[in-house]
Design an enzyme around this catalytic site. Sequence first.
Site, mmCIF file in Angstrom:
data_model
loop_
_atom_site.group_PDB
_atom_site.id
_atom_site.type_symbol
_atom_site.label_atom_id
_atom_site.label_comp_id
_atom_site.label_asym_id
_atom_site.label_seq_id
_atom_site.Cartn_x
_atom_site.Cartn_y
_atom_site.Cartn_z
ATOM 1 N N ASP A 480 -12.735 -14.103 -9.883
ATOM 2 C CA ASP A 480 -12.097 -14.239 -8.588
ATOM 3 C C ASP A 480 -12.068 -15.731 -8.251
ATOM 4 O OD1 ASP A 480 -12.471 -14.586 -5.532
ATOM 5 O OD2 ASP A 480 -11.789 -12.515 -5.701
ATOM 6 N N ASN A 488 -4.959 -20.724 1.056
ATOM 7 C CA ASN A 488 -3.757 -20.169 1.693
ATOM 8 C C ASN A 488 -3.649 -20.614 3.149
ATOM 9 O OD1 ASN A 488 -2.466 -18.802 -0.365
ATOM 10 N ND2 ASN A 488 -3.598 -16.892 -0.049
ATOM 11 N N ASP A 497 0.260 -19.666 -4.306
ATOM 12 C CA ASP A 497 0.960 -19.080 -5.458
ATOM 13 C C ASP A 497 0.906 -20.002 -6.666
ATOM 14 O OD1 ASP A 497 1.577 -16.892 -3.925
ATOM 15 O OD2 ASP A 497 3.671 -17.442 -3.571
ATOM 16 N N GLU A 523 -6.426 -12.436 -5.541
ATOM 17 C CA GLU A 523 -6.905 -13.540 -6.361
ATOM 18 C C GLU A 523 -7.867 -13.066 -7.432
ATOM 19 O OE1 GLU A 523 -9.607 -13.624 -2.670
ATOM 20 O OE2 GLU A 523 -7.619 -12.933 -3.216
#
Length: 599
Positions: A480, A488, A497, A523
């Site tokens: 992760d 973000n 992204d 993620e």
Amino acid sequence: MNSELANTDSIAINSKAIISLIQSDPLSTIADLISPLSDQYGFKQDASPVEFFSHASKHQRGICVCSSEIFTTIEEFDTFLRRITDFNKSLHLIMTFNHHHGIYLKLFLDANFTHFLIEPFSDQALLDLIHDLLALGDQEPMFQSLDKDGNVLNVNSTWLKAMGYEEDEVLGNFFGDFMLPESRACVLDNFPKLKNYGQISNVIFKLKRKDGVAFEAALNGTALYDKQGNFIRTQCELRSIDYFRETKAHIQALLRKETTLRNMMNCMVNVQQALHQQPTYDKFRRHALEIISRNKAVAVVLMITINTNSGEIELDQSPHPCIDFNALRRVNKDNRSIPGLLPTANHTIEFVDDISKLEIDTGTLTLLQHEHVKSFISIPIASNKNSKSYSSLNLFLSTDEALSKEEMRAYSDLAETFRHAKLYFGLQEKTKHLLDNLKQQSITDPLTGLYNRRYIEEQINAEISRCKRYAQQFSLIMFDIDHFKGINDTLGHQTGDKVLKNISELVLGRIRTTDKLARIGGEEFLLLCPHAELNQAKGIATELCTCIASTTIIDAPLPVTCSFGVIEWQSEESIEEIFKRVDENMYKAKEGGRNRVVG
């Protein structure tokens, strides 16, 4: 109405099955054929093949015209052919076939029928064929069928007329009773050959009429067998020797035409079968050219394709031990070595009865003549809409006889098959490409291009089954991206992204070719490692963890790190259980300070 039309003749017709029993002068249109007969001669509307036999049994001779489309099964069509064969009248069968009924055409030819049309055809083509049969008139052969003991099962009206007997005086009697004694030995010697080998030809003997007058005749016969190979009966045609003497040249021409058309139709069937057997158009084309070249009348086949944009010419020919057009072209370095008509938008079918009339170099002409090439036919292959090329099918023939319109049509149909094949394979390729894209979309993550969760779960289940069967091991690595929500929130989802894509590319470049990487959540990533025990998988995870932490990720102001959980599958453990264990290890890595491996 023609006053000479016998009242034993009539016509029955269906929109898909035209069944005619007629004897009249040539007719100009199908409407002219049907209308005058409808009231006076028992015109039967909407006749089915079954109704036809009942209707036709009242008449002595006729022509049956029928489309293969009315038959729903091959067995039904085979039964129909057998009934036509068994019919004890003077009956001609004309069948019409579409391009999808190659197997029906093969059955038709194998049953020794010869009159047919390939759809689409004009009304005039059908009328011409009917007129040809009507023109036979009294020249129609005598027909008889014998059982295994040589007793007469069926004879036609021509046989009865020639011999002077009534039908009930003939049926059931031994055929030898209708011959002169000196001819019986010859026929009896040949009858076992007919039963055992299936065919006899041109057996000459003398028949004796009811009035005692004898005449010489020639017999050609075939044998019919049941599905177990047991002999059932014979099918024989008889002609007087006088007829053969008077029409020898005509018969030879008809036989050559029949043989050529039969070979062409067999060739067409084989080419159509190749269409469904070959995986690509190029392989179909090469195989089809080889099939066409097996025809005895064809010496070599050449397909010419010209690109309308570049003007480049491509040659593709059937195999030949001595003729190689591409080699001739390379040696002479010009197009005069191409002994064909270069295809154009206005290309029409061309037949050249003398190969020396072609504008080609002397060396190529000499080679063709040495290989017994006498004539040439060039058939355009119709271009599809927006096509960037034109093609032609060029056949070099070993005969200099003019081709009949039926032969020209057969060759045109053959060329048309190549156009259909190009469409078929083009559509097949587009469909495959579309299905491949759909499949790829169904198993991949659209953002990263990695496998998705559904696909990786299928692969894990397959790996569990494999390891159970072969007592082997595999491991899972789940990782992760640390603090991804903060990326973000502070830098935006577009930057997030990019980070996901960068991490995906980085990991893909450092794992084994047998490993499978998937994005299973926002993620979260999962790596399936076949044939890997725990320590080996931990080594892979540690290397990835270090690599990610030391790599500058695009648009990320701070180093990006990941937390890894690693497990080794335990015997009898389900997919739910291993997902739970690897997830727990990953969260232990996060709780332990992130940017680390737990396993």
